[in-house]
Design a protein around this motif. Sequence first.
Motif, mmCIF file in Angstrom:
data_model
loop_
_atom_site.group_PDB
_atom_site.id
_atom_site.type_symbol
_atom_site.label_atom_id
_atom_site.label_comp_id
_atom_site.label_asym_id
_atom_site.label_seq_id
_atom_site.Cartn_x
_atom_site.Cartn_y
_atom_site.Cartn_z
ATOM 1 N N GLU A 7 92.134 99.184 11.570
ATOM 2 C CA GLU A 7 91.156 99.915 12.372
ATOM 3 C C GLU A 7 90.404 98.971 13.298
ATOM 4 O O GLU A 7 90.118 99.312 14.450
ATOM 5 N N ASP A 8 90.077 97.770 12.797
ATOM 6 C CA ASP A 8 89.421 96.766 13.643
ATOM 7 C C ASP A 8 90.316 96.397 14.826
ATOM 8 O O ASP A 8 89.853 96.316 15.973
ATOM 9 N N PHE A 9 91.580 96.152 14.544
ATOM 10 C CA PHE A 9 92.507 95.731 15.592
ATOM 11 C C PHE A 9 92.674 96.820 16.647
ATOM 12 O O PHE A 9 92.679 96.535 17.851
ATOM 13 N N VAL A 10 92.792 98.074 16.216
ATOM 14 C CA VAL A 10 92.925 99.184 17.165
ATOM 15 C C VAL A 10 91.680 99.275 18.039
ATOM 16 O O VAL A 10 91.766 99.466 19.256
ATOM 17 N N PHE A 18 85.296 91.650 21.589
ATOM 18 C CA PHE A 18 84.939 91.414 20.195
ATOM 19 C C PHE A 18 83.535 91.943 19.907
ATOM 20 O O PHE A 18 83.298 92.573 18.865
ATOM 21 N N SER A 19 82.586 91.677 20.813
ATOM 22 C CA SER A 19 81.205 92.098 20.561
ATOM 23 C C SER A 19 81.079 93.608 20.546
ATOM 24 O O SER A 19 80.394 94.181 19.687
ATOM 25 N N ILE A 48 95.853 88.264 19.515
ATOM 26 C CA ILE A 48 94.851 88.243 20.575
ATOM 27 C C ILE A 48 94.989 86.972 21.396
ATOM 28 O O ILE A 48 95.088 85.871 20.847
ATOM 29 N N ASP A 49 94.976 87.127 22.716
ATOM 30 C CA ASP A 49 94.963 85.995 23.631
ATOM 31 C C ASP A 49 93.512 85.588 23.839
ATOM 32 O O ASP A 49 92.768 86.234 24.584
ATOM 33 N N ARG A 50 93.076 84.538 23.161
ATOM 34 C CA ARG A 50 91.679 84.128 23.209
ATOM 35 C C ARG A 50 91.375 83.192 24.372
ATOM 36 O O ARG A 50 90.240 82.715 24.498
ATOM 37 N N THR A 51 92.359 82.929 25.200
ATOM 38 C CA THR A 51 92.125 82.065 26.368
ATOM 39 C C THR A 51 91.716 82.870 27.584
ATOM 40 O O THR A 51 91.376 82.288 28.622
ATOM 41 N N ALA A 60 102.950 89.984 21.109
ATOM 42 C CA ALA A 60 103.064 90.454 19.729
ATOM 43 C C ALA A 60 102.000 91.507 19.430
ATOM 44 O O ALA A 60 102.252 92.486 18.713
ATOM 45 N N GLY A 61 100.794 91.322 19.982
ATOM 46 C CA GLY A 61 99.724 92.282 19.778
ATOM 47 C C GLY A 61 100.038 93.639 20.381
ATOM 48 O O GLY A 61 99.723 94.683 19.794
#
Length: 323
Positions: A7-10, A18-19, A48-51, A60-61
Amino acid sequence: METKWLEDFVSLAETNSFSRSAELRHVTQPAFSRRIQSLEAWLGSDLIDRTSYPTRLTHAGEIFYEQAIAMLGQINNARALLRGKRTTTQTTVDFAVPHTLSLTYVPKWLTGLESAFGEINSRLLALNVHDAVMSLVEGGCDLLLCYHHPRQPLLLDSGQYEMISMGSEALRAYARCTKAGLPEFSLPGTERSPLPFLAYANNAYLGRMVDLILNDARIPLHFEKCYETDMAEGLKMMALEGRGVAFLPESAVSRELKQKQLARADGGSNAWEVEMEIRLYREKPSTQRPGKLIVGRLWDYLAQLHGAHSGVELKFAKKIVKK
């Protein structure tokens, strides 16, 4: 793997923030980030692409997003199917309880309850406030025990849920005791010498209670935040180490006060505290969902002991995950 990770990922995939997702999921941003990382560790792949900013999914995500939607649908369907088949003669009472109450209030309460009502087989789900409420709404527990304040109410449908008020306790400031039995830090502090502040993380329910205290204070408090966590027990341990002032529920510090390990940092004044009601909720029984016999017996006993209310004030808006 936990369902809430999906559920978080969706949510993150749909908000790209994120916030914002942490706010929607009613958890702190660090806790939300840890849950996403736990999902990635379980899958063995970065989702997640954090860049980039705003946040976006990796390849993949993007693939896993569709799988996550499908899995949540299958889980919900399986739960609905089994819920319809389970018997109402089960003897275990499932409680959903926020972490702080699960460690401080519940053990003594259950002991006292069993001495008067009789032995209870219980299962306790220790969750954050939002997840505890969702557990009740989604049928994952029989009873929800939590704090209530009129300025931070739980939003539950008054036509579907009923409530018993179990009592109340105050949230106050505490600090480590000196050998003389006095607090090492005393409110309110000064601008030149602010007090070290052990704070709750953003979105923590008790953190919102502290905000009410600080905003309503007629005599302003002067703090310098030096530590932050979403767990009251974590703040208490830091206060015991002499690291600063922490606002804690009475039930969390009763032993430490008796042993003179902690002392009230407010000088006994009620100017910097807030009273929180402790409430017990359940879904109203119906022909389709009569509930467990043991839960009905327990509810009737507690309602007679404390007095029950037929409904709760507002409607809980349940977020439906797109399928």
